[in-house]
Design an enzyme around this catalytic site. Structure first.
Site, short mmCIF file in Angstrom:
data_model
loop_
_atom_site.label_atom_id
_atom_site.label_comp_id
_atom_site.label_asym_id
_atom_site.label_seq_id
_atom_site.Cartn_x
_atom_site.Cartn_y
_atom_site.Cartn_z
N ASP A 94 -5.96 9.83 -7.88
CA ASP A 94 -5.76 9.23 -6.56
C ASP A 94 -4.48 9.67 -5.84
O ASP A 94 -3.37 9.30 -6.23
CB ASP A 94 -5.76 7.71 -6.66
CG ASP A 94 -6.96 7.18 -7.46
OD1 ASP A 94 -7.44 7.89 -8.36
OD2 ASP A 94 -7.38 6.05 -7.20
N GLU A 99 -8.69 8.51 -1.56
CA GLU A 99 -8.89 7.26 -0.81
C GLU A 99 -7.59 6.54 -0.44
O GLU A 99 -7.61 5.63 0.37
CB GLU A 99 -9.80 6.30 -1.59
CG GLU A 99 -9.13 5.71 -2.81
CD GLU A 99 -9.62 4.31 -3.14
OE1 GLU A 99 -10.63 3.88 -2.57
OE2 GLU A 99 -8.99 3.66 -3.98
N ASN A 128 -13.12 2.13 -2.98
CA ASN A 128 -13.14 0.93 -2.13
C ASN A 128 -12.35 1.10 -0.83
O ASN A 128 -12.63 0.42 0.15
CB ASN A 128 -12.60 -0.27 -2.91
CG ASN A 128 -11.25 0.00 -3.53
OD1 ASN A 128 -11.07 0.97 -4.25
ND2 ASN A 128 -10.28 -0.85 -3.23
N HIS A 129 -11.38 2.01 -0.80
CA HIS A 129 -10.62 2.24 0.43
C HIS A 129 -11.29 3.25 1.36
O HIS A 129 -10.70 3.65 2.37
CB HIS A 129 -9.20 2.70 0.11
CG HIS A 129 -8.34 1.59 -0.45
ND1 HIS A 129 -8.00 0.47 0.28
CD2 HIS A 129 -7.79 1.41 -1.68
CE1 HIS A 129 -7.26 -0.33 -0.47
NE2 HIS A 129 -7.13 0.22 -1.67
N HIS A 151 -15.12 5.22 -9.75
CA HIS A 151 -13.97 4.47 -9.22
C HIS A 151 -14.16 3.00 -9.58
O HIS A 151 -14.97 2.30 -8.98
CB HIS A 151 -13.93 4.68 -7.71
CG HIS A 151 -12.65 4.28 -7.08
ND1 HIS A 151 -11.54 5.08 -7.09
CD2 HIS A 151 -12.29 3.16 -6.42
CE1 HIS A 151 -10.56 4.48 -6.45
NE2 HIS A 151 -10.98 3.30 -6.04
N HIS A 205 -4.86 3.71 -11.05
CA HIS A 205 -3.62 4.47 -10.81
C HIS A 205 -2.75 4.59 -12.07
O HIS A 205 -1.60 5.01 -11.99
CB HIS A 205 -2.79 3.86 -9.66
CG HIS A 205 -3.47 3.95 -8.33
ND1 HIS A 205 -2.85 3.64 -7.14
CD2 HIS A 205 -4.73 4.32 -8.01
CE1 HIS A 205 -3.69 3.82 -6.13
NE2 HIS A 205 -4.83 4.22 -6.65
FE FE2 Z 1 -9.40 2.15 -5.26
#
Ligand code: FE2
Length: 261
Positions: free
Chosen positions: A9, A40, A68-69, A152, A179
C-alpha cells in the site's frame, strides 16, 4: 521465468516518493517483468485520483490495485472505467465502475492476470470474496497461467483461508490493508506463493501511515479526529514472486524492503 514485483500500500506523498526513487533500481537488479502496487492510500492516505494513478503508472507500475479506499475520491469513479489497469475489488456491487480483473502483458511478453478482492470480516459487507474468486478464475482462459491476486482484508485468518482456497489455481496471493508486513512468506503445497500482508510503502513514524499524535488522541479520548498522514521514516515494502509461466506455479517468493530515504 516471470518475475513479479508487488508493492504494498503506497501511502501519501512519502510512499509515492519511495516508489519513484527506488522502483527503477529494483526492476533492473531483480529483472522484474511486471510491477503491481496497491495504491488506495496514494492521495494523502485516503483514496486515489486520476492524476496520482497516472503518476504511479509513470513510475513504472503496470497495474494498481485498491481496496476499501477505492471510493474515497469521486473524481476517480469515471477513471476506473477508462483505465483498466486501475483495479477496484471485484466483489463490490457490479453497478459500480471499474473491474477487479485485468490481463496485461509483462515485459517478457507473458500474459498475466491480476485480480483484486476484498475481505468481509470487520469490513463492509460486500459479496463473498471466495465465491467471487472462483468466478474470476473460471473466466480466465487456460493459457493465462500467470495469475496474481491482491486480497485486501483486515483479518489474518480470512487471508490465510483465501490462500488455501486459491492454492494451485493462482500463481500468487498477497494480502494488503493492515500496512504491517508479515513474515509468513511461503509457497503453498500446490504452487501458490503467499504472504498474509505485504506491508505499507510510506511513513513508518506514525500509526499505519497516519500521524501518531492524532491517532493517540483518538485512542486516548475516543473522540473523532481529522486524520493526517505521518511524514517521517519512509519505507518501501513488497514481495517478489518468480513464476514458471509454463505451469503458472510459483517457484520462489521473498520479501523486498527499502528502509529510509
Ligand atoms: Fe485498506
Amino acid at each position: 521465468m516471470t518475475n513479479i514485483l508487488f508493492i504494498g500500500d503506497i501511502f501519501a506523498s512519502t510512499g509515492r516518493g519511495m516508489v519513484a526513487r527506488h522502483l527503477p533500481e529494483i526492476v533492473a537488479l531483480e529483472n522484474i517483468h511486471l510491477t503491481i502496487a496497491n495504491g488506495e492510500n496514494a492521495a494523502g492516505g485516503f483514496g486515489i485520483t486520476p492524476q496520482l494513478a497516472d503518476e504511479i503508472f509513470g513510475f513504472g507500475v503496470q497495474v494498481i490495485t485498491t481496496g476499501n479506499h477505492a471510493w474515497d475520491k469521486r473524481e476517480c469513479y469515471e477513471y476506473y472505467d477508462r483505465q483498466q489497469r486501475l483495479l477496484r475489488p471485484a466483489n463490490y456491487p457490479a453497478e459500480l465502475p471499474g473491474s477487479g480483473l485485468v490481463k496485461v502483458k509483462a515485459s517478457n511478453g507473458v500474459e498475466c492476470a491480476v485480480m483484486n478482492l476484498q475481505g468481509r470480516s470487520h469490513m463492509v459487507p460486500i459479496d463473498c470474496p471466495f465465491k467471487k474468486a472462483d468466478t474470476l478464475i473460471a473466466s480466465l482462459a487456460p493459457h493465462t497461467k500467470v495469475r496474481f491476486v491482491d486480497f485486501h482484508a483486515e483479518l489474518t485468518s480470512e487471508k490465510v483461508a483465501m490462500g488455501w482456497h486459491l492454492d494451485g489455481r493462482v500463481s500468487a496471493m498477497v494480502g494488503t490493508h493492515t500496512h504491517v508486513p508479515t513474515a509468513d512468506t511461503r509457497i503453498l503445497p500446490k504452487g501458490t506463493a503467499y504472504q498474509t500482508d505485504a506491508g505499507m510503502t510510506g511513513p513508518y513514524s506514525g500509526v499505519i501511515g497516519v500521524d501518531k499524535d492524532i491517532v493517540l488522541q483518538k485512542f486516548l479520548k475516543q473522540i473523532p479526529v481529522k486524520m493526517q498522514a505521518a511524514q517521517n521514516n519512509p519505507e518501501l515494502h513488497g514481495v517478489i514472486v518468480e513464476v514458471d509461466e509454463a505451469t503458472g506455479k510459483a517457484t520462489a517468493i521473498r520479501r523486498v524492503e527499502v528502509i529510509g530515504s
